[in-house]
Design an enzyme around this catalytic site. Structure first.
Site, PDB file in Angstrom:
ATOM      1  N   ASP A 139      22.893  37.239  40.779  1.00 35.32           N
ATOM      2  CA  ASP A 139      24.317  36.997  40.547  1.00 35.32           C
ATOM      3  C   ASP A 139      24.518  36.518  39.111  1.00 35.32           C
ATOM      4  O   ASP A 139      23.765  36.918  38.214  1.00 35.32           O
ATOM      5  CB  ASP A 139      24.826  35.967  41.563  1.00 35.32           C
ATOM      6  CG  ASP A 139      26.274  36.186  41.948  1.00 35.32           C
ATOM      7  OD1 ASP A 139      27.154  35.910  41.116  1.00 35.32           O
ATOM      8  OD2 ASP A 139      26.528  36.618  43.091  1.00 35.32           O
ATOM      9  N   HIS A 181      30.522  32.101  39.829  1.00 37.13           N
ATOM     10  CA  HIS A 181      30.397  32.931  41.026  1.00 37.13           C
ATOM     11  C   HIS A 181      29.039  32.758  41.700  1.00 37.13           C
ATOM     12  O   HIS A 181      28.942  32.551  42.916  1.00 37.13           O
ATOM     13  CB  HIS A 181      30.625  34.394  40.647  1.00 37.13           C
ATOM     14  CG  HIS A 181      30.677  35.339  41.803  1.00 37.13           C
ATOM     15  ND1 HIS A 181      29.546  35.934  42.321  1.00 37.13           N
ATOM     16  CD2 HIS A 181      31.724  35.798  42.539  1.00 37.13           C
ATOM     17  CE1 HIS A 181      29.893  36.722  43.329  1.00 37.13           C
ATOM     18  NE2 HIS A 181      31.219  36.666  43.478  1.00 37.13           N
ATOM     19  N   SER A 357      32.057  38.701  48.709  1.00 34.85           N
ATOM     20  CA  SER A 357      31.009  37.965  47.985  1.00 34.85           C
ATOM     21  C   SER A 357      30.651  36.680  48.698  1.00 34.85           C
ATOM     22  O   SER A 357      29.522  36.189  48.596  1.00 34.85           O
ATOM     23  CB  SER A 357      31.479  37.632  46.564  1.00 34.85           C
ATOM     24  OG  SER A 357      31.410  38.761  45.729  1.00 34.85           O
TER      25      SER A 357
END
Length: 566
Positions: A139, A181, A357
């Site tokens: 990620d 994120h 996600s």
């Protein structure tokens, strides 16, 4: 007119003794009916706050029939008490009392998304945390100093062909997140499997962007260093493109992803990938569309009201409803919570985010729990268990059914059942053996039971390995009110069955008292509640003590139950 009567023929002396005891007990019952005693009247727990210096006076004035002290605080100006309605009114009118309030129940806080997956039930019933399992998060990296995550990071690496890794290099050994994120995603894995190790692989830049080549380089690094990393799960909350069905041989990107994912599976690594958030009913992003990846869509875990997405709006989001923005296709495998998920963020804090996600790392975390429960599970075995034990959810856009992950059912299937233990004590007895433990797949309110699944020991103890489908457990013993608990899991603690239900109708009434009276001074085992060998005054007292009570009574609150006793 035909009436029913109870007739008992006894010797004169015996009948005289019995008559005296019987009328004495009956008089006591009538007296209790006129003046409720604490043990037999509806009561509630309250907190009492005294005026300065009034605590000792209050205790001296308390009437035992109306008030029972639960906690007398030493450093606080008050106490917790159980009171009858009359006792409550008395407290409210007492000039020495500053305030009276309900003793509010409290419970351990759990994120609603974790409750939906039944994560706490898994952790408590099985003691599983994902310990010994390493999860690679490909990620934007992880905030390596985040207090909730820093201790779980076992390795890190960064790949970005535009030299945007920390230190402005294309590859480096720091996966420090500059976007947030990846930290959020890793936080979700950690919330589901707090004992799992995290391998941080940064493949996205500070803007959350990257290239397939960077992701593939991350795969390559994990596979090349697998003897040291021992990664068992990879999470991919990223992707691009839009592909119908399985996409393995569509283009160069899909071919390379397919090769990487298949190599990972051959190395014993399960790969989870987010399906995407474009609201497409028959297309998913790459790499979720690769057949070897476990593609994860977004299902609502709670009633969230109106939820707006860039491409659509769900006017009234409900549990087990597919989010309208969640991509789907024939290659979609499972569903997990992905809306309004609170997790770790940059700078050591937290943040709420939504999307597939967030759904994918929930699934990856459950895989870590499964692997701790059974380290021999293969990627194919893990995927099969998640699919077979999940709750089927229908997507109204095309009628496709996809299983929503149920961690408790999945782990139970992996190990052969849900461990449940407890103790059933019998009022008036020192030998607590012989109670039957009954099980039902229906809610307690409508439960039907077959034969006994277990019999308690002399100490009242029992242990079982239950199918995850069991929704009600009931303990029964002739002559006693039953007790039950919904959704049993883990150690239930102890419950005391109340004596006096000789007729087996789950209520203690005058018929039970008459039955015991009719057997007075005999060896009638059905009425000999204290198992003394003779029906005597102690048996009658037990019945009188529980007069007018009904069953089944509630087991002490089960922290893993989804609802109150029904």
């Amino acid at each position: 007119m035909v009436t029913h009567s109870i007739t008992t023929i006894l010797p004169a002396a015996k009948a005289s003794r019995l008559s005296a005891w019987f009328w004495l007990l009956l008089a006591a019952l009538l007296l209790l009916a006129g003046r409720p005693a604490l043990a037999q009247s509806p009561t509630e727990r309250v907190l009492v706050i005294f005026k300065p210096g009034a605590g000792a006076m209050m205790q001296r004035q308390a009437r035992p029939a109306e008030l029972r002290v639960i906690h007398q605080f030493r450093r606080l100006p008050g106490m917790a008490v159980e009171v009858t309605a009359a006792g409550l009114e008395s407290l409210r009118g007492d000039p020495n009392v500053l305030a009276v309030a309900e003793d509010l129940p409290v419970q351990a806080a759990e994120s609603p998304n974790l409750a939906f997956l039944k994560i706490e039930a898994v952790q408590q019933a099985f003691g599983l945390t994902g310990a010994g399992v390493n999860v690679a998060v490909l990620d934007s990296g992880i905030d390596v100093t985040h207090p909730a995550l820093a201790g779980s990071i076992v390795a890190q690496q960064c790949f970005n062909k535009n030299a945007t890794c920390p230190g402005e290099v294309a590859q480096g050994d720091s996966a420090q997140d500059e976007n947030g994120h990846g930290t959020h995603v890793a936080g979700i894995v950690h919330s589901v499997a707090p004992g799992a190790g995290l391998v941080a692989v940064r493949v996205l830049n500070a803007s959350g962007n990257g290239y397939t080549s960077d992701v593939l380089a991350g795969f390559d690094w994990v596979l090349a260093n697998q003897p040291q990393l021992n990664v068992k799960v990879i999470n991919l909350s990223l992707g691009g493109g839009s592909y119908p069905g399985a996409c393995d041989e569509t283009d160069a990107n899909t071919l390379l992803y397919s090769a990487a994912i298949n190599a990972a599976r051959q190395a014993g690594i399960s790969v989870f990938a987010a399906s995407g958030n474009s609201g497409k009913a028959e297309e998913m992003i790459l790499p979720a569309c690769v057949a070897g990846a476990v593609a994860v869509g977004n299902v609502y875990h709670a009633s969230l009201g109106s939820v707006s997405w860039p491409t659509c709006t769900d006017a009234a989001a409900q549990p087990y409803q597919v989010a309208c923005a969640s991509n789907s296709s024939s290659a979609l495998d499972v569903l997990a919570p992905g809306t309004q998920i609170n997790s770790a963020w940059l700078g050591g804090g937290e943040r709420v985010e939504s999307g597939t996600s967030m759904a994918s790392p929930h699934a990856a975390g459950v895989a870590a729990l499964l692997l701790q429960a059974d380290p021999t599970l293969s990627p194919t075995g893990i995927e099969s268990i998640l699919k077979e034990t999940g709750a089927p959810v229908t997507d109204p856009r095309q009628g496709r059914q996809t299983p929503a992950i149920n961690a408790l059912a999945a782990v139970s299937a992996a190990v052969g059942g849900v461990p449940v233990s407890g103790a059933v004590l019998l009022q008036g007895r020192s030998d607590h053996s012989g109670s039957q433990i009954l099980l039902s797949d229906q809610p307690c309110a409508a439960a039907e039971f077959a034969g006994a699944a277990a019999i308690t020991t002399a100490a009242g103890q029992f242990e079982l390995l239950l199918p995850a489908s069991v929704r009600c457990l009931r303990a029964v013993q002739p002559g006693y009110l039953a007790a039950q608990v919904a959704n049993p899991a883990g150690n239930l603690g102890s419950v005391t069955l109340l004596a006096g239900d000789l007729n087996g109708d789950q209520q203690v009434n005058i018929l039970d008292l008459a039955r015991a009276a009719g057997s007075f001074d005999t060896s009638d085992s059905a009425a000999d509640l204290d198992v003394s060998g003779m029906v005597d005054i102690l048996d009658l007292v037990l019945i009188a003590q529980n007069f007018k009570l009904t069953g089944p009574t509630a087991w002490p609150i089960n922290p893993l139950a989804e609802s109150v006793i029904q």
